[in-house]
Scaffold this active site. Structure first.
Site, mmCIF file in Angstrom:
data_model
loop_
_atom_site.group_PDB
_atom_site.id
_atom_site.type_symbol
_atom_site.label_atom_id
_atom_site.label_comp_id
_atom_site.label_asym_id
_atom_site.label_seq_id
_atom_site.Cartn_x
_atom_site.Cartn_y
_atom_site.Cartn_z
ATOM 1 N N ASP A 106 -6.996 -12.218 -7.481
ATOM 2 C CA ASP A 106 -7.180 -12.567 -8.885
ATOM 3 C C ASP A 106 -7.902 -13.924 -8.965
ATOM 4 O OD1 ASP A 106 -6.261 -11.865 -11.792
ATOM 5 O OD2 ASP A 106 -5.417 -13.868 -11.507
ATOM 6 N N HIS A 272 -1.492 -4.363 -10.489
ATOM 7 C CA HIS A 272 -2.317 -5.549 -10.258
ATOM 8 C C HIS A 272 -1.695 -6.534 -9.269
ATOM 9 C CE1 HIS A 272 -5.250 -8.667 -11.038
ATOM 10 N NE2 HIS A 272 -4.298 -9.506 -11.412
#
Length: 290
Positions: A106, A272
């Site tokens: 990320d 995620h």
């Protein structure tokens, strides 16, 4: 014994700021860089597995967790990925390593690939997880991206500061008792996450990261792309199959190939936050590549 048993916890000088750093293991060095709104404790299940064969370093990025939060500027340069990359190089130098592998998820992936671009003689291997280069994401921004990743632009603007909204009720904003509950994150990781999001200074710094992303980070990418600069070390991309990488980009490796022509990679069956949701699969993939 708690998480990160056998690891040391220190504050180490970066590029003008001190970072909270967890480090342990032995072997070739690898740095693990977390994303938003996590801290280094997101790696609590992955780092010990890698530490069987590697010296593993897990910092809180500048502004995040318990690392220093420098005053920002109008151009948000103190929170540019270039500044964060310089922190990582300085921390590793302090720990006695002039070369190392770097893994980023990320926001940490942005720092990881910037480290490889800015310090090609330092980074031996690169892994990026759930991210494409900033400029590539912004140039492909369509209605789908804007709907799913609207927070990039809410955080990135300053006319109506996002901090005021987030700090009014950070636990609800960050779903601290639902999708980011102690059961999902693990109790100790959750406690660290909770302390971070409850701190207004940390919230401001995390938002500054996004403001840098829309401005100076994009410029740095554009300059590198125009000059033909590429990432030359062995590189792997991993992505979460239950996230939206494939929906947004098709094969995300194709986005990366102009930046690192020999990139390899694959998806992992996870949402995620792959280090928390599929730690065994992630540790295996990282161990094989490293």
């Amino acid at each position: 014994m708690g998480i990160f048993a056998g690891f040391d916890l220190d504050r180490i000088e970066g590029a003008g700021v001190k970072l909270r750093v967890r480090h342990g293991g032995s072997g070739s060095p690898v740095v693990l860089l977390h994303g938003h709104p996590r801290t280094h404790t997101t790696w609590y299940q992955v780092a010990p597995e890698l530490a069987r064969d590697h010296y593993v370093v897990c910092p809180d990025l500048r502004g995040y967790g318990q690392s220093d939060k420098p005053a920002s500027t109008e151009d948000h340069v103190p929170y540019a990925k270039r500044a964060m990359a310089a922190d990582i190089v300085a921390v590793m130098r302090e720990l006695g390593h002039s070369q190392f592998a770097v893994v980023g998820h990320d926001r940490g992936a942005g720092v990881a690939y910037r480290t490889a671009l800015d310090h090609p003689d330092v980074v031996t291997k690169l892994v990026v997880i759930d991210a494409v280069p900033t400029v590539e994401a912004l140039e492909r921004c369509d209605a789908t991206f804007a709907r799913e990743w609207w927070h990039w632009f809410f955080f990135g603007q300053t006319a109506k500061p996002a901090e005021r909204v987030i700090t009014a009720d950070p636990e609800t904003w960050y779903n601290a008792w639902t999708v980011n509950s102690p059961d999902r994150l693990g109790p100790e990781n959750h406690a660290d996450f909770l302390a971070a999001i409850r701190d207004p200074a940390t919230v401001h710094a995390m938002v500054e990261d996004y403001r840098a992303n829309l401005g100076v980070d994009r410029v740095h990418d554009e300059v590198d792309r125009a000059s033909g600069r590429q990432i030359t070390c062995p590189t792997m991309m991993l992505w979460s199959l239950r996230d939206d990488m494939e929906q947004l980009y098709g094969d995300p490796l194709e986005i990366w190939k102009p930046w690192c022509p020999h990139i390899v990679g694959h998806g992992i069956d996870s949402g995620h936050h792959v280090a928390e949701e599929a730690p065994a699969e992630l540790a295996q993939a990282l161990g094989d590549f490293l």
